[in-house]
Scaffold this motif. Structure first.
Motif, short mmCIF file in Angstrom:
data_model
loop_
_atom_site.label_atom_id
_atom_site.label_comp_id
_atom_site.label_asym_id
_atom_site.label_seq_id
_atom_site.Cartn_x
_atom_site.Cartn_y
_atom_site.Cartn_z
N ILE A 5 0.82 -1.32 0.03
CA ILE A 5 0.06 -0.09 -0.06
C ILE A 5 0.74 1.29 -0.01
N ILE A 6 0.65 2.24 -1.10
CA ILE A 6 1.60 3.33 -1.12
C ILE A 6 0.49 4.53 -0.76
N GLY A 7 0.76 5.34 0.06
CA GLY A 7 -0.03 6.37 0.58
C GLY A 7 0.46 7.59 -0.10
N VAL A 8 -0.47 8.15 -0.85
CA VAL A 8 0.00 9.63 -1.51
C VAL A 8 -0.89 10.65 -0.60
N MET A 9 -0.14 11.58 -0.03
CA MET A 9 -0.80 12.54 0.61
C MET A 9 -0.73 13.91 0.06
N GLY A 10 -1.55 14.65 0.12
CA GLY A 10 -1.42 16.15 -0.60
C GLY A 10 -2.43 17.00 -0.16
N PRO A 11 -2.29 18.22 -0.60
CA PRO A 11 -3.53 19.16 -0.31
C PRO A 11 -4.85 18.93 -1.10
N GLY A 12 -6.00 19.33 -0.48
CA GLY A 12 -7.21 19.06 -0.94
C GLY A 12 -7.69 20.46 -1.88
N GLU A 13 -8.27 21.37 -1.32
CA GLU A 13 -8.64 22.67 -1.99
C GLU A 13 -7.46 23.30 -2.38
N GLY A 14 -6.41 23.42 -1.65
CA GLY A 14 -5.52 24.27 -1.88
C GLY A 14 -4.01 23.43 -2.98
N ALA A 15 -4.56 22.62 -3.65
CA ALA A 15 -3.52 22.01 -4.52
C ALA A 15 -3.31 22.81 -5.80
N THR A 16 -2.09 22.77 -6.25
CA THR A 16 -1.40 23.57 -7.28
C THR A 16 -1.83 22.89 -8.59
N SER A 97 -0.09 2.60 5.45
CA SER A 97 0.88 2.71 4.27
C SER A 97 2.13 2.23 4.48
N ASP A 98 2.60 1.24 3.54
CA ASP A 98 3.86 0.87 3.47
C ASP A 98 4.97 1.90 3.26
N VAL A 99 4.51 2.83 2.41
CA VAL A 99 5.35 4.06 1.91
C VAL A 99 4.39 5.19 2.03
N VAL A 100 5.06 6.65 2.87
CA VAL A 100 4.19 7.62 2.61
C VAL A 100 4.67 8.71 1.51
N VAL A 101 4.07 9.29 0.56
CA VAL A 101 4.39 9.93 -0.20
C VAL A 101 3.83 11.40 0.02
N ALA A 102 4.39 12.63 0.06
CA ALA A 102 3.83 14.04 0.50
C ALA A 102 3.98 14.54 -1.10
N CYS A 103 2.88 15.00 -1.78
CA CYS A 103 3.13 15.40 -3.07
C CYS A 103 2.37 16.81 -2.96
N GLY A 104 2.96 17.91 -2.79
CA GLY A 104 2.34 19.33 -2.41
C GLY A 104 2.66 19.47 -0.93
N MET A 105 2.07 20.71 -0.50
CA MET A 105 2.29 21.12 0.85
C MET A 105 0.87 21.99 1.25
N ALA A 128 9.04 18.98 -3.05
CA ALA A 128 8.62 19.70 -1.76
C ALA A 128 9.57 21.21 -1.66
N LYS A 129 8.78 22.23 -1.17
CA LYS A 129 9.45 23.54 -1.14
C LYS A 129 10.68 23.40 -0.28
N GLN A 130 11.55 24.59 -0.55
CA GLN A 130 12.88 24.50 0.10
C GLN A 130 12.73 24.83 1.67
N SER A 131 11.72 25.52 1.83
CA SER A 131 11.54 25.96 3.29
C SER A 131 11.07 24.74 4.25
N LEU A 132 10.31 23.74 3.66
CA LEU A 132 9.99 22.70 4.27
C LEU A 132 11.47 21.67 4.66
N MET A 133 12.05 21.64 3.67
CA MET A 133 13.30 20.81 3.60
C MET A 133 14.03 21.46 4.94
N GLU A 134 14.38 22.86 4.78
CA GLU A 134 15.17 23.24 5.81
C GLU A 134 14.41 23.36 7.28
#
Lengths: 161, 161, 161, 161
Positions: A5-16, A97-105, A128-134
């Motif tokens: 199971i691969i979990g893909v997480m990301g914004p709803g209404e705020g997705a780009t 999820s066996d692996v969690v993927v974040a797509c967007g913020m 991911a945005k640079q600010s999240l990585m930092e």
């Protein structure tokens, strides 16, 4: 035996637009690998796009809904799980999820990133945005791996499984 | 009638000395205002320190525990609520607080910050790192107010209530 | 140190007049013992009546609400805990109580009786119907003790604590 | 589009031989109808037997686990959902099912019967004990329909969908 199971997480209404096209492609590639796609289940943003991509490639899609019923489920979800627990269902997304993927913020996606870190789940970020990585580097945990395309992200998953 | 409940969130095992002393002082000041203190309930870090500070000042302390029982409850908690739902209980912490205060940083604390943003709860940060503030500015929400001392933070709460 | 918490469970909209008067008296007696009263928090039925009785006797009342906010909280609840998880919050009611009391019957109350049995919590019934007692005898667990008045029920609690 | 999901609830460790053979047959018949089977996911009792029956007939099985991981998942579950919320996950079982079937008796199963009644979900009982039926008649809700064989129970489902 349990499927992968691969979990893909990301914004709803705020997705780009980028999030939507990334998620659609991710869903498609996950289905082609014959992995099960798991999302937050709603009919908006990354959840809906990833589900659509997987559905069109013949995949199986599980949606973990915040609501008590299926009214706002993505039409591309095969197995809607109605939790009736709002944002607290994000923990179920991660634990299942066996692996969690974040797509967007977004706020919800960030909770899933943090819950994945706490649960020591394999975690991958897409564009991911640079600010999240930092920010993640400041936290006392190993930083998650980042991919710059859906195809690259999929290539990171195989050795983890 | 319902009491005013101030939720103080912060790291457990990963708390710094600064977090501990801030939390102890916050707990004391909250009790002196006759507000109820709400924490994540465990006997470590910010949860324990804030509870201790409030207890010593004669306050009332509610702890929302991740566990099914009180084994790891802070000894300074008066009302331990056993949720048995692990990290998903963070949503209850946020929903039950009139004001959410984040004191220090960690994965769990970040989920509480994000859940507070989603629930549109008044959110205040104490001595947050610059990287968190920069990340929050990128998210599509109003940035939370930041205080540099427990006393200043308390002064920010009164006009909100 | 944690207070003693007595959970009083019972029907909301479906409460009988007998349930209401029993619950009011129970709340009063619990407060007089200086135990904390815990209920399901809503402004109807047994939850509201027990809270009212305890409030009038100067007690402290915790309400574990199914909702995300306090809109339907009993006005006699001091500490409203907003779970946002609907009927799943019944498990928190049970896990957080030192002793679980069922006052009256209904679907929700029956879940709390069963969850108390599963969690091996001390469980007391007040004026339970014969059909419930017969059903409980069929289940493979020790049958809970039954009281015929609030005063008798209180006398059963003390030796348990 | 969402599949039809049939939830089969029943005792774990306390299941009788009759429960096990009923559940195995139910799982098989559900799979033959191409409905998705949903259970509480653990590797014991009715959950395991229904999953085994469905798996052997080529069905798809979702297990809603109480635990944070898959350690105690039935080997016949295809999609293990890890909730990490213990007995509170019973509400998810019920909310996610188009039809709730109770096969056998126990404390957990009774919570699921009651949660189904509260959620106004179609509810069917298989070989329920007389004492349960009598108790249900006392509660202020329509009594659920009872079947005396897995085949009869399946015949009751079709007109509901």
């Amino acid at each position: 035996m349990a499927n992968t199971i691969i979990g893909v997480m990301g914004p709803g209404e705020g997705a780009t637009q980028q999030n939507i096209s990334d998620a659609t492609e991710l869903g498609k590639l996950i289905a082609e690998k014959e992995w099960v796609l798991l999302t937050g289940g709603r009919n908006v943003g990354v959840m809906n796009a990833a589900s659509k991509g997987a559905q069109q490639a013949g995949g199986l899609i599980v949606g973990i809904l915040p609501s008590e019923n299926r009214d706002n489920s993505s039409p591309y979800v095969d197995i809607p799980i109605c939790t009736g627990m709002g944002g607290a269902r994000n923990n179920i997304n991660v634990l299942s999820s066996d692996v969690v993927v974040a797509c967007g913020m977004g706020a919800g996606t960030t909770t899933e990133i943090m819950l994945a870190i706490k649960a020591q789940k394999p975690l991958l970020l897409l564009n991911a945005k640079q600010s999240l990585m930092e920010y993640l580097e400041v936290l006392p945990y190993p930083s998650p791996k980042q991919a710059t395309s859906p195809a690259q992200l999929i290539s990171f998953i195989t050795p983890i499984l």
